[in-house]
Design a protein around this motif. Sequence first.
Motif, PDB file in Angstrom:
ATOM      1  N   GLU A 104      28.648  30.181  51.635  1.00  5.76           N
ATOM      2  CA  GLU A 104      29.637  31.115  52.154  1.00  5.76           C
ATOM      3  C   GLU A 104      29.681  32.423  51.335  1.00  5.76           C
ATOM      4  OE1 GLU A 104      31.410  27.846  49.152  1.00  5.76           O
ATOM      5  OE2 GLU A 104      29.704  28.010  50.562  1.00  5.76           O
ATOM      6  N   TRP A 105      28.848  32.776  50.631  1.00  2.00           N
ATOM      7  CA  TRP A 105      28.389  34.140  49.850  1.00  2.00           C
ATOM      8  C   TRP A 105      27.615  34.674  50.392  1.00  2.00           C
ATOM      9  CZ3 TRP A 105      29.113  31.796  44.341  1.00  2.00           C
ATOM     10  CH2 TRP A 105      30.129  31.636  44.160  1.00  2.00           C
ATOM     11  N   GLN A 106      26.849  34.521  51.688  1.00  2.00           N
ATOM     12  CA  GLN A 106      25.629  35.076  52.417  1.00  2.00           C
ATOM     13  C   GLN A 106      26.092  36.155  53.326  1.00  2.00           C
ATOM     14  OE1 GLN A 106      22.195  34.600  51.379  1.00  2.00           O
ATOM     15  NE2 GLN A 106      23.608  33.995  49.881  1.00  2.00           N
ATOM     16  N   SER A 107      27.406  36.197  53.657  1.00  2.00           N
ATOM     17  CA  SER A 107      28.002  37.332  54.403  1.00  2.00           C
ATOM     18  C   SER A 107      28.286  38.587  53.686  1.00  2.00           C
ATOM     19  CB  SER A 107      29.222  36.926  55.332  1.00  2.00           C
ATOM     20  OG  SER A 107      29.714  37.974  56.053  1.00  2.00           O
ATOM     21  N   LEU A 108      27.748  39.722  53.994  1.00  2.00           N
ATOM     22  CA  LEU A 108      27.831  40.913  53.334  1.00  2.00           C
ATOM     23  C   LEU A 108      27.731  41.868  54.281  1.00  2.00           C
ATOM     24  CD1 LEU A 108      28.284  41.903  50.442  1.00  2.00           C
ATOM     25  CD2 LEU A 108      25.785  42.174  50.188  1.00  2.00           C
ATOM     26  N   GLU A 109      28.362  43.220  54.104  1.00  2.00           N
ATOM     27  CA  GLU A 109      28.427  44.181  54.955  1.00  2.00           C
ATOM     28  C   GLU A 109      28.571  45.535  54.498  1.00  2.00           C
ATOM     29  OE1 GLU A 109      32.883  43.828  57.138  1.00  2.00           O
ATOM     30  OE2 GLU A 109      31.234  43.239  58.068  1.00  2.00           O
ATOM     31  N   GLU A 110      28.087  46.662  55.056  1.00  2.00           N
ATOM     32  CA  GLU A 110      28.406  47.973  54.457  1.00  2.00           C
ATOM     33  C   GLU A 110      29.967  48.127  54.504  1.00  2.00           C
ATOM     34  OE1 GLU A 110      26.111  51.037  56.282  1.00  2.00           O
ATOM     35  OE2 GLU A 110      24.121  50.025  55.867  1.00  2.00           O
ATOM     36  N   GLY A 111      30.356  48.673  53.242  1.00  2.00           N
ATOM     37  CA  GLY A 111      31.806  49.124  52.914  1.00  2.00           C
ATOM     38  C   GLY A 111      32.559  47.788  52.510  1.00  2.00           C
ATOM     39  N   GLN A 112      31.971  46.629  52.251  1.00  2.00           N
ATOM     40  CA  GLN A 112      32.576  45.808  51.459  1.00  2.00           C
ATOM     41  C   GLN A 112      32.423  45.821  49.912  1.00  2.00           C
ATOM     42  OE1 GLN A 112      31.092  41.942  52.781  1.00  2.00           O
ATOM     43  NE2 GLN A 112      31.646  40.782  50.936  1.00  2.00           N
ATOM     44  N   ARG A 113      33.766  45.464  49.347  1.00  2.00           N
ATOM     45  CA  ARG A 113      33.740  45.526  47.933  1.00  2.00           C
ATOM     46  C   ARG A 113      33.432  44.374  47.233  1.00  2.00           C
ATOM     47  NH1 ARG A 113      39.820  48.314  46.968  1.00  2.00           N
ATOM     48  NH2 ARG A 113      39.154  50.644  48.106  1.00  2.00           N
ATOM     49  N   LEU A 114      32.724  44.688  46.154  1.00  2.00           N
ATOM     50  CA  LEU A 114      32.339  43.398  45.210  1.00  2.00           C
ATOM     51  C   LEU A 114      32.992  43.681  43.667  1.00  2.00           C
ATOM     52  CD1 LEU A 114      28.522  43.213  46.155  1.00  2.00           C
ATOM     53  CD2 LEU A 114      30.468  42.071  46.979  1.00  2.00           C
ATOM     54  N   ILE A 115      33.958  42.726  43.237  1.00  2.00           N
ATOM     55  CA  ILE A 115      34.901  43.046  42.353  1.00  2.00           C
ATOM     56  C   ILE A 115      33.809  42.946  41.033  1.00  2.00           C
ATOM     57  CG2 ILE A 115      36.675  42.005  41.098  1.00  2.00           C
ATOM     58  CD1 ILE A 115      37.365  43.036  43.259  1.00  2.00           C
ATOM     59  N   ALA A 116      34.116  43.814  40.182  1.00  2.00           N
ATOM     60  CA  ALA A 116      33.355  44.001  38.957  1.00  2.00           C
ATOM     61  C   ALA A 116      34.152  43.665  37.536  1.00  2.00           C
ATOM     62  CB  ALA A 116      32.582  45.604  38.911  1.00  2.00           C
ATOM     63  N   ALA A 117      35.448  43.454  37.712  1.00  2.00           N
ATOM     64  CA  ALA A 117      36.140  43.454  36.433  1.00  2.00           C
ATOM     65  C   ALA A 117      37.288  42.194  37.105  1.00  2.00           C
ATOM     66  CB  ALA A 117      36.974  44.624  36.323  1.00  2.00           C
ATOM     67  N   PRO A 118      37.711  41.563  35.987  1.00  2.00           N
ATOM     68  CA  PRO A 118      38.649  40.374  36.271  1.00  2.00           C
ATOM     69  C   PRO A 118      39.902  40.991  36.767  1.00  2.00           C
ATOM     70  CG  PRO A 118      37.718  40.280  34.035  1.00  2.00           C
ATOM     71  CD  PRO A 118      37.305  41.521  34.660  1.00  2.00           C
ATOM     72  N   ASP A 119      40.432  42.153  36.497  1.00  2.00           N
ATOM     73  CA  ASP A 119      41.783  42.550  37.200  1.00  2.00           C
ATOM     74  C   ASP A 119      41.613  43.069  38.588  1.00  2.00           C
ATOM     75  OD1 ASP A 119      40.631  45.154  36.634  1.00  2.00           O
ATOM     76  OD2 ASP A 119      42.021  45.736  35.101  1.00  2.00           O
ATOM     77  N   GLY A 120      40.363  43.109  39.071  1.00  2.00           N
ATOM     78  CA  GLY A 120      40.211  43.733  40.462  1.00  2.00           C
ATOM     79  C   GLY A 120      40.341  45.126  40.558  1.00  2.00           C
ATOM     80  N   ARG A 121      40.519  45.693  39.559  1.00  2.00           N
ATOM     81  CA  ARG A 121      40.603  47.070  39.454  1.00  2.00           C
ATOM     82  C   ARG A 121      39.394  48.095  39.524  1.00  2.00           C
ATOM     83  NH1 ARG A 121      45.725  49.122  36.012  1.00  2.00           N
ATOM     84  NH2 ARG A 121      45.528  51.052  37.554  1.00  2.00           N
ATOM     85  N   SER A 122      38.163  47.369  39.333  1.00  2.00           N
ATOM     86  CA  SER A 122      36.917  47.932  39.167  1.00  2.00           C
ATOM     87  C   SER A 122      35.879  47.194  40.198  1.00  2.00           C
ATOM     88  CB  SER A 122      36.440  47.956  37.848  1.00  2.00           C
ATOM     89  OG  SER A 122      37.074  48.753  36.748  1.00  2.00           O
ATOM     90  N   TRP A 123      35.210  48.036  41.120  1.00  2.00           N
ATOM     91  CA  TRP A 123      34.632  47.290  42.193  1.00  2.00           C
ATOM     92  C   TRP A 123      33.209  48.247  42.305  1.00  2.00           C
ATOM     93  CZ3 TRP A 123      39.272  49.332  43.171  1.00  2.00           C
ATOM     94  CH2 TRP A 123      39.565  50.253  43.938  1.00  2.00           C
ATOM     95  N   PHE A 124      32.299  47.681  43.116  1.00  2.00           N
ATOM     96  CA  PHE A 124      31.300  48.114  43.761  1.00  2.00           C
ATOM     97  C   PHE A 124      31.461  48.128  44.951  1.00  2.00           C
ATOM     98  CE2 PHE A 124      28.916  46.672  39.744  1.00  2.00           C
ATOM     99  CZ  PHE A 124      28.381  47.772  39.342  1.00  2.00           C
ATOM    100  N   THR A 125      31.108  49.247  45.786  1.00  2.00           N
ATOM    101  CA  THR A 125      31.178  48.948  47.437  1.00  2.00           C
ATOM    102  C   THR A 125      29.713  49.063  47.928  1.00  2.00           C
ATOM    103  OG1 THR A 125      33.158  50.547  47.394  1.00  2.00           O
ATOM    104  CG2 THR A 125      31.925  50.587  49.333  1.00  2.00           C
TER     105      THR A 125
END
Length: 224
Positions: A104-125
């Motif tokens: 279920e984690w094998q779907s990825l596309e450009e523009g998608q956010r990947l959470i980097a912090a527990p509060d969800g306020r930091s992410w990678f795009t």
Amino acid sequence: MSGHRSTLGAAAASAVVALALHGLILRPRMLTWGATPDEAARGYPGDDLVPEASSSSTMATTLPAPPEQVWPWLVQMGGDRAGWYSWDRLDHMGEPSADVIVPEWQSLEEGQRLIAAPDGRSWFTVALLEPEQTLVLRSNLELPSGHSFDARSAPLPRAYMNGVWGFHLRQAPGDGTRLVVRTRGLSRPRRFTWPFDLMFGEPAHFIMQTRQFHNLRTRLGRTS
């Protein structure tokens, strides 16, 4: 008083020598750990996303599996997904990174956010994605909060850091993969962010990236 001045002078001289050794010997090796001169010098997809980078690194390793087997591990990365395969206490809230491929984690596309912090306020795009070849993640952080912001918004925060974290896969001899990781960053105001990058940011990346290399090799070694 003269003895006190001598002690301070010796301490200052030691600090200068230590910084010189770090800058001339340790830092260049740290920023190109595992990479060949050609790998460190060449350009990679995503470099142009930070054209005037104030910091950059190119680190590399050889993994014991072909690119098509390495790619699923990279695709499922994310703080709210498989983790980052590094020091989980530092970058995955203490939760162990996945040690299996999760469909279920094998779907990825450009523009998608990947959470980097527990509060969800930091992410990678996800900035660039070319299956089994290139995955470039982008981060835009407001300082000192460390919260992500939309790079398309104006004006920019007074203090910020923009960067890319790129994973580049190439077939290696013996059915292996050469994984080259390129980072490029731009931070402002530089007079404040440069000492932080030098003394904390770059060493921290080195520690986390070499750990990720190790853990990826371990996982792939078990499945090859």
